[in-house]
Design an enzyme around this catalytic site. Sequence first.
Site, PDB file in Angstrom:
ATOM      1  CG  HIS A  32       9.000  46.720  31.065  1.00  0.00           C
ATOM      2  ND1 HIS A  32       9.660  47.892  30.821  1.00  0.00           N
ATOM      3  CD2 HIS A  32       8.998  46.040  29.886  1.00  0.00           C
ATOM      4  CE1 HIS A  32      10.014  47.927  29.531  1.00  0.00           C
ATOM      5  NE2 HIS A  32       9.626  46.814  28.951  1.00  0.00           N
ATOM      6  CG  ASP A 171      18.709  42.718  30.142  1.00  0.00           C
ATOM      7  OD1 ASP A 171      17.676  42.074  30.374  1.00  0.00           O
ATOM      8  OD2 ASP A 171      18.723  43.783  29.498  1.00  0.00           O
TER       9      ASP A 171
HETATM   10  C1  GLA Z   1      15.207  45.166  28.973  1.00  0.00           C
HETATM   11  C2  GLA Z   1      15.924  45.718  30.192  1.00  0.00           C
HETATM   12  C3  GLA Z   1      15.646  44.856  31.432  1.00  0.00           C
HETATM   13  C4  GLA Z   1      14.142  44.656  31.626  1.00  0.00           C
HETATM   14  C5  GLA Z   1      13.477  44.224  30.321  1.00  0.00           C
HETATM   15  C6  GLA Z   1      11.985  44.203  30.418  1.00  0.00           C
HETATM   16  O1  GLA Z   1      15.725  43.899  28.645  1.00  0.00           O
HETATM   17  O2  GLA Z   1      17.312  45.794  29.953  1.00  0.00           O
HETATM   18  O3  GLA Z   1      16.247  45.434  32.568  1.00  0.00           O
HETATM   19  O4  GLA Z   1      13.558  45.814  32.146  1.00  0.00           O
HETATM   20  O5  GLA Z   1      13.823  45.070  29.235  1.00  0.00           O
HETATM   21  O6  GLA Z   1      11.559  43.268  31.340  1.00  0.00           O
END
Ligand code: GLA
Length: 375
Positions: A32, A171
């Site tokens: 996060h 991601d």
């Molecule tokens: C999900 C979100 C990412 C990131 C993670 C936590 O995968 O899509 O953007 O915030 O949670 O790190």
Amino acid sequence: MSTFSEQFRKHFSQPPAAFARAPGRVEFIGNHTDYNGGAVLGAAINRTVTVAAAPAPAGQFNLRSMGGSVPVELALLPGGRLTGEAAWANYPLGVWRALGDFGLPRPAGFNLLVDSDLPAGAGLSSSAALELATALALLKLADGTITPDRLAALGRHAENTYVGVPCGILDQGTSAHGETGQLVHIDCRGPVFARVPLPADTHLWIFNTREKHALVDGLYATRHRECMTAAKVLGVKLLADLTPAQFAAKSVRLDPVIAKRAQHVIEEHARVGETVAALGRDDLVAVGRLLTASHRSSQHLFENSTPTLDRLVDLLTAHPAVLGARLTGGGFGGAVMALTRGTFVAGDAHAIAAQTRAHPEIIHLQTADGAKVIL
Ligand code: GLA
């Protein structure tokens, strides 16, 4: 590929004209931190989403999946989001809309078939992989091209705007920039992408609990909101603007729960920097310690872990060949990632899994290259 092409012909009575593939990702460390302007390390993995596509008459959108998802056939795009079983189609349709927002070429209508060996809901980013593979396939149909930076931004825009999840760039950035043997380092404020080698004698294992909190999207949005509130009260644009020492001096201004969320993000951002430094001097013990510290922070401060994930981390970190373990991805269910030495084998993984009631799916991951057009 041939059965995939045959299925495409069977469903749409035409051959596919474009194929693209995008990898899932593991969040190595940096939980996060992305939407808080921090740093993160991810790796693209050898589990992927493949999309085959062909043009359809203008305004017609036909979407199918080789997995269990319901087919979606639209003669007119809905004004809002699709709901219920058709909701998966919001990702590819959101990408088509995002191509328009980015001024990129796109087909006027399309037939699309999705294949995936990436478990959904495991925290391995099947959504981003679907977005990027769709974007590349649709662009190919319209003779367009895109850089990995723009591809990542486009996927994130589709998810933020047309799916409604306020995710950061982790991601999509990792899926776009992945490379075998490498971790992708993202300074999310730019974003600026770089690569850091994963030490050759280490291994990545996933323990997918298959558990997913019913309110996972809502909880993610709640954490996002809590972080933005903390930044506002502390007088910064984003939480990663503060060092842990600056935060400690100001944290009394915050409600205690909000303070825990902010502490997690700010210390996690610092841990990513420490991890890069430890990787640089090949200090695997320090890397592992930082990974496990990240998990403990999720467990106690950000509160996005679950008892099953905690139990897996406890068991894994008690094993001498495990360097470190942590939840990977958004949390509230999903998977634990372990970084191990080569002496950790499948038998060890199964023995650990057997000590939980969760029967987790075990995946010995390999790192992989980023999203690309394959035909
Ligand atoms: C999900 C979100 C990412 C990131 C993670 C936590 O995968 O899509 O953007 O915030 O949670 O790190």
